[in-house]
Design an enzyme around this catalytic site. Structure first.
Site, short mmCIF file in Angstrom:
data_model
loop_
_atom_site.label_atom_id
_atom_site.label_comp_id
_atom_site.label_asym_id
_atom_site.label_seq_id
_atom_site.Cartn_x
_atom_site.Cartn_y
_atom_site.Cartn_z
N CYS B 97 27.04 3.68 -19.73
CA CYS B 97 28.39 3.33 -19.28
C CYS B 97 29.13 4.55 -18.71
O CYS B 97 28.73 5.07 -17.69
CB CYS B 97 29.14 2.66 -20.43
SG CYS B 97 30.39 1.52 -19.84
N ARG B 131 37.34 -6.40 -14.30
CA ARG B 131 36.27 -5.88 -15.15
C ARG B 131 35.13 -6.87 -15.20
O ARG B 131 35.33 -8.09 -15.20
CB ARG B 131 36.77 -5.65 -16.57
CG ARG B 131 37.69 -4.47 -16.72
CD ARG B 131 37.96 -4.16 -18.18
NE ARG B 131 36.95 -3.28 -18.74
CZ ARG B 131 36.94 -1.97 -18.55
NH1 ARG B 131 37.87 -1.39 -17.82
NH2 ARG B 131 36.00 -1.21 -19.08
N HIS B 194 26.44 -1.10 -22.68
CA HIS B 194 27.14 -0.25 -23.64
C HIS B 194 26.89 -0.74 -25.06
O HIS B 194 26.24 -1.75 -25.28
CB HIS B 194 28.63 -0.15 -23.30
CG HIS B 194 29.49 -1.19 -23.93
ND1 HIS B 194 30.84 -1.24 -23.73
CD2 HIS B 194 29.21 -2.21 -24.74
CE1 HIS B 194 31.33 -2.24 -24.41
NE2 HIS B 194 30.38 -2.85 -25.03
#
Lengths: 457, 252
Positions: B97, B131, B194
């Site tokens: 990430c 996002r 992540h």
């Protein structure tokens, strides 16, 4: 109140009642409809009322309940929102439900549990008289984003409300940073004076570095996570002296905590809720009482009467099996529950229920930030059985194996009926660690077996 | 002679977003289960990195506040150059990430501001307003299907000579456009997955460990094949769920 607002409020009530008849609670629809009809609805409905906002990452529901008890005992006519209704639409629906055109119920106060982002939104619409901030932690990132977003939302809200009296957690360096040199608000700080636990889970700190100058914080002591008597050697930012201070822990176990308070007066207080996090909630409520000019003696009596909110260390008897319902929503909250369990060893068993629906957080990687290693080491032996359930039970099983639990004791059972049969038969004290939607599901299943309190109380 | 692997966790004090430690635990577990000695050192703020001491470097994701501190720190200590040297020397990296983005050339915010990164590998990232969040899966040569969780607003674009880590099966990956996910450059494995990617992707864990062992021991390198039922079940659950087209089971 004008006709438009009245119609908006009426519509909200109508939709709420229709939804309730259909057996659906907790939706955002009524408030959204009311806002469509009148965008100023909240301003109009809240006019003339004394508004108390309770916000922060963890402890909002319990703190709100404690303050509610204080208001009630002080003879103040108030209404409050249900814990699930803490975003803007839910808050609108709450006002619409209680405030009528002539205020015939005579409410003088509104006590509002408020999501941090919602606090920012409503801060331009409602004149806030008191704002209580419990703490700021990293929450579920997929829903709330970074911890700095949370903090900034509260900062903006406070800027919009310079006349609100603030009750802030002095031990939380993030919360404490809400107050700057330009802050005009009156502040009541609450905090501790030493560590609260013998053993604590290892936690990642959400605030290792000074928020002003980015150098590492030092601590005279920590209570848990990033909370404690912090200071920055570099820029001088440090904990404020608490106005409402816990001066000594007298006794703490799985059911209650007794401690000494140093506020306007000095007194001992016993709350029937366990754990350091509930001590902080009580301090927050006491800070509110002080800000509102309510006597310590009255506040003490109220807090001693407050029982657990829905799923917050709530006790349920299922046949002869005592269940301790523990809602766990984020690593900080989960680690606090672990602190509670490891400091009170007892022969028992445990259920862990992990769902990943929207309300639980769809990203479950946070279970790796929960210190299951310490739980395995300290409590692995006291748990006779460990049951894993919920949508992501398999991931939890892997996490438990990594944490070093004796996997012979660990069973994955996804069927709640099968699981509750086993648990009810065992008659063994059972800790139920569960995420939000898992708690609803499990509680519903328990309710089929024994009588328990309504969901939407 | 016993073989050993030294792991360096880069900046756990700054980059510790959700469950990164799970990756370290997974590597340690597979190494120990295969009778390979291992140790983990943390490099934190103020430390100077002696990269030659280590075989595997792990760098996780961080929040903006901490990433800013780190950018300054890397330049001040010269650790950015150390990381580049280590990569060029063929050391094994797992970067996730924010840590992955940081190895690229720059990050351009959606309103056009450009933040320069280490530039160890030819790729760059452009910030998006929306996002990309959710469970996702991608395919990696030698490790099969990998399941993970992505949560990023940055869209990453690889240089023409740089290989992706894998091909997206479901979800977005690097940019949601070209089906690429992550980067594989020399022995660097970069990914948006992540939180802990390694525990529930045991084959990918072994690929990383075996890469480091091969680099260190050449033909004498042992080959790790460890997996266990818990890792496999956790993996299978998500693989099946994504294959059936479900993200979160349903909305509450």
């Amino acid at each position: 109140m004008d006709l438009k607002a009245n119609f908006a409020a009426f519509s909200s009530r109508l939709v709420s009642s229709a939804l309730r008849k259909m057996g659906r609670g907790g939706t955002n629809l009524p408030g959204r409809i009311a806002k469509k009809i009148d965008s100023k609805i909240l301003t109009k409905l809240s006019e003339g009322l004394t508004i108390i906002i309770v916000t922060g990452t963890n402890g909002k529901t319990t703190t709100t309940k404690m303050i509610g008890q204080i208001l009630e005992d002080a003879g103040i006519k108030f209404f409050t929102n249900k814990s699930g209704a803490n975003i803007q639409s839910g808050i609108i629906a709450t006002f619409a439900e209680y405030v009528s055109i002539k205020n015939k119920h005579g409410y003088t106060h509104a006590l509002i549990e408020c999501d941090e982002a919602a606090f920012r939104q409503i801060s331009t619409l409602i004149k806030t008289d008191y704002a209580v901030v419990t703490n700021i932690f990293r929450d579920q990132l997929d829903r709330f984003g970074e911890v700095s977003n949370t903090l900034n939302a509260i900062k903006t809200a406070v800027k919009n409300q310079p006349e609100a009296k603030l009750c802030l957690n002095a031990d939380c360096s993030l919360t404490s940073s809400i107050v700057t040199e330009s802050t005009k608000n009156e502040v009541i700080w609450f905090g501790t004076s030493g560590p609260l636990y013998k053993k604590t889970a290892n936690e990642l700190s959400d605030a290792t570095y000074c928020i002003n100058c980015q150098h590492p914080y030092k601590y005279h002591y920590k209570t848990f996570a990033h909370l404690g008597d912090f200071y920055c050697k570099e820029c001088g930012y440090k904990r404020q002296t608490p106005n409402v201070r816990l001066s000594k822990i007298i006794k703490a176990d799985l059911e209650s905590s007794t401690f000494a308070i140093d506020s306007t007066t000095k007194f001992d207080l016993k709350i029937n809720l366990p754990g350091a996090y509930n001590i902080y909630n009580a301090l927050a409520a006491l800070a509110f009482a002080r800000a509102a000019g309510i006597d310590d003696e009255l506040a003490k009596k109220s807090l001693e009467q407050t029982s657990a909110s829905f799923g917050r260390t709530e006790n349920i008897m299922m046949g002869n099996t005592p269940l301790k319902m523990l809602l766990v929503k984020n690593p900080a909250g989960f680690n606090q529950v672990i602190n509670l369990v490891i400091n009170n060893p007892k022969k028992s068993q445990a259920i862990f229920a992990l769902n990943d629906r929207i309300a639980d957080g769809t990203d479950i990687s946070w279970i790796w930030d929960v210190d299951f290693e310490t739980l395995a080491k300290e409590s692995g032996k006291q748990f006779e059985n460990i049951y894993l359930t919920g949508i992501r039970a398999n991931e939890l099983a892997m996490r438990f194996e990594y944490a070093g639990f004796d996997m012979k004791k660990v069973t994955v059972i996804k069927d709640y009926d099968e699981l509750l049969d086993l648990v009810q038969k065992s008659e063994l004290e059972t800790f139920v660690f569960q995420t939000y939607t898992a708690m609803f599901e499990i509680r519903r299943k328990i309710a089929e077996r024994v009588e328990i309190k309504e969901f939407y109380d | 002679m016993t073989k050993s692997i030294k792991i360096c966790h880069l900046y756990p004090d700054l980059l510790n977003l959700y469950g990164d430690l799970g990756n370290i635990k997974a590597m340690v577990k597979h190494l120990e289960a295969s009778n390979i000695k291992c140790s983990v050192d943390n490099i934190v703020l103020g430390d100077r990195l002696d990269w030659k001491k280590y075989d595997i470097f792990f760098v996780g994701g961080g929040q903006d506040f901490e990433q800013e501190i780190l950018s300054r720190e890397l330049k001040e200590t010269g650790n950015d150059e150390c990381i580049k040297e280590a990569i060029e020397a063929g050391k094994t990296f797992l970067a996730i990430c924010g840590g992955y983005q940081m190895l690229g050339r720059y990050y351009q915010t959606w309103d056009g501001k450009r933040l320069n990164y280490i530039g160890a590998i030819d790729f760059y990232t452009v910030g998006g307003k929306e996002r990309k969040i959710g469970n996702y899966a991608f395919n990696v040569d030698k490790a099969g299907e990998i399941v993970g969780f992505e949560n990023h607003s940055g869209r990453t674009y690889l240089g023409s000579k740089v290989e992706p880590l894998g091909t997206v099966i479901s979800g977005n990956g690097n940019n949601g456009e070209d089906k690429t996910e992550g980067v594989h450059y020399k022995n660097v494995f970069g990914t948006y997955s992540h939180g802990p990617i390694l525990p529930k992707n045991p084959l990918f864990n072994n690929l990383i460990l075996n890469t480091a062992l091969k680099t260190k021991y050449g033909d004498d390198a042992p080959v790790i094949k460890y997996t266990d039922e818990y890792e496999i079940k956790a993996h299978e659950y998500m693989e099946n769920r994504l294959a059936s087209g479900k993200q979160a089971s349903n909305n509450f």
